[in-house]
Design a protein around this motif. Sequence first.
Motif, PDB file in Angstrom:
ATOM      1  N   ALA A   4     -23.661  37.990  -5.239  1.00 48.55           N
ATOM      2  CA  ALA A   4     -22.345  37.322  -4.667  1.00 48.55           C
ATOM      3  C   ALA A   4     -22.562  36.412  -3.611  1.00 48.55           C
ATOM      4  O   ALA A   4     -22.157  35.330  -3.174  1.00 48.55           O
ATOM      5  CB  ALA A   4     -20.982  38.450  -4.210  1.00 48.55           C
ATOM      6  N   SER A  18     -19.144  42.932  -4.305  1.00 47.54           N
ATOM      7  CA  SER A  18     -17.972  42.029  -3.518  1.00 47.54           C
ATOM      8  C   SER A  18     -16.825  42.041  -4.691  1.00 47.54           C
ATOM      9  O   SER A  18     -17.163  41.795  -5.913  1.00 47.54           O
ATOM     10  CB  SER A  18     -18.540  40.891  -3.202  1.00 47.54           C
ATOM     11  N   LEU A  67     -13.818  39.836  -5.973  1.00 47.60           N
ATOM     12  CA  LEU A  67     -13.464  38.283  -6.010  1.00 47.60           C
ATOM     13  C   LEU A  67     -11.855  38.098  -6.189  1.00 47.60           C
ATOM     14  O   LEU A  67     -11.169  39.185  -6.565  1.00 47.60           O
ATOM     15  CB  LEU A  67     -14.102  37.811  -7.269  1.00 47.60           C
TER      16      LEU A  67
END
Length: 301
Positions: A145, A227, A229
């Motif tokens: 990411a 992470s 999204l």
Amino acid sequence: MKKLKKLAAAAVIGTAAIAALSLGGCAKKEQGTIKIASKPMTEQYVLTEIIGQLIEHDLGVKVEITKGVGGGTTNIQPALLKGDFDLYPEYTGTGWLTVLKKEQENDSDVLYENLQKGYEEMGLHWTGLYGFQNSYTLAVRKEAADQYSLKTFTDLAAVSDQLVFGGNPDYMEREDGFNYLASAYNMNFKDVKDIDIALKYTAMADKQIDVTNAYTTDAQLSVADVSLLEDDQHIFATYYGATVVRQDTLKKYPKLSETLEKLTGQISDDEMRAMNYAVEVDQKDEKDVAKDFLTEKGLLK
């Protein structure tokens, strides 16, 4: 969710009106038993304990919790209408799509307002929007990411041919699963793998996969180096958690509405993930996790 707080405030007025229909005053300890149901998942076990302990603390009413009702909404909803249960935690998207059988509505404020109307016609009421939502999302290895500056699903689509996707088999096969996602965002991954749901985050940590499907309150997200999204095209429905309660139960217990509304905005995604993790991974009892949460929030004295 910009208007949901206002709608939740309006719900307080609505339930106050329902309570006003009840005859007589409210004693320090109200008589009877409030029956609560949960779906067969850790998050629901924690939520029903939070709700139940708060009701017993505030109203002095006996609470009976039935955990893990098979079929979830499919069986709890008709039982609620029959009066077998008084209330249970539910998700807005499920109520809208599964119970009311409406077409997907991407505006969470419009959805909640119309959801409330639909449920009122059945003698039910939504109250106490907790604050978190248990919705579909994508988790990406943090290293990947950061490398590609990924924040949204659209960002991911642009570099998907450089990454490997791993999803659990049922997600890969569902109509609203992987194929729907890939088509909507024009994603074309370098490779796609079936990964057991319990091994997804291990596979990601071992760099076997770069991307996986997730729910926003997955327990493992509390510790996984990933992470999350943003679904920037809003192809998935919103699933904010709240309590669905029978209107006649609100009439019977005039102070119940006020108690349930105390949970409005109290649980963030991070807090729900942490509580799920405490039960699923740390093997803590959901009763203790719920009590700790209520104490920390100042809702138990």
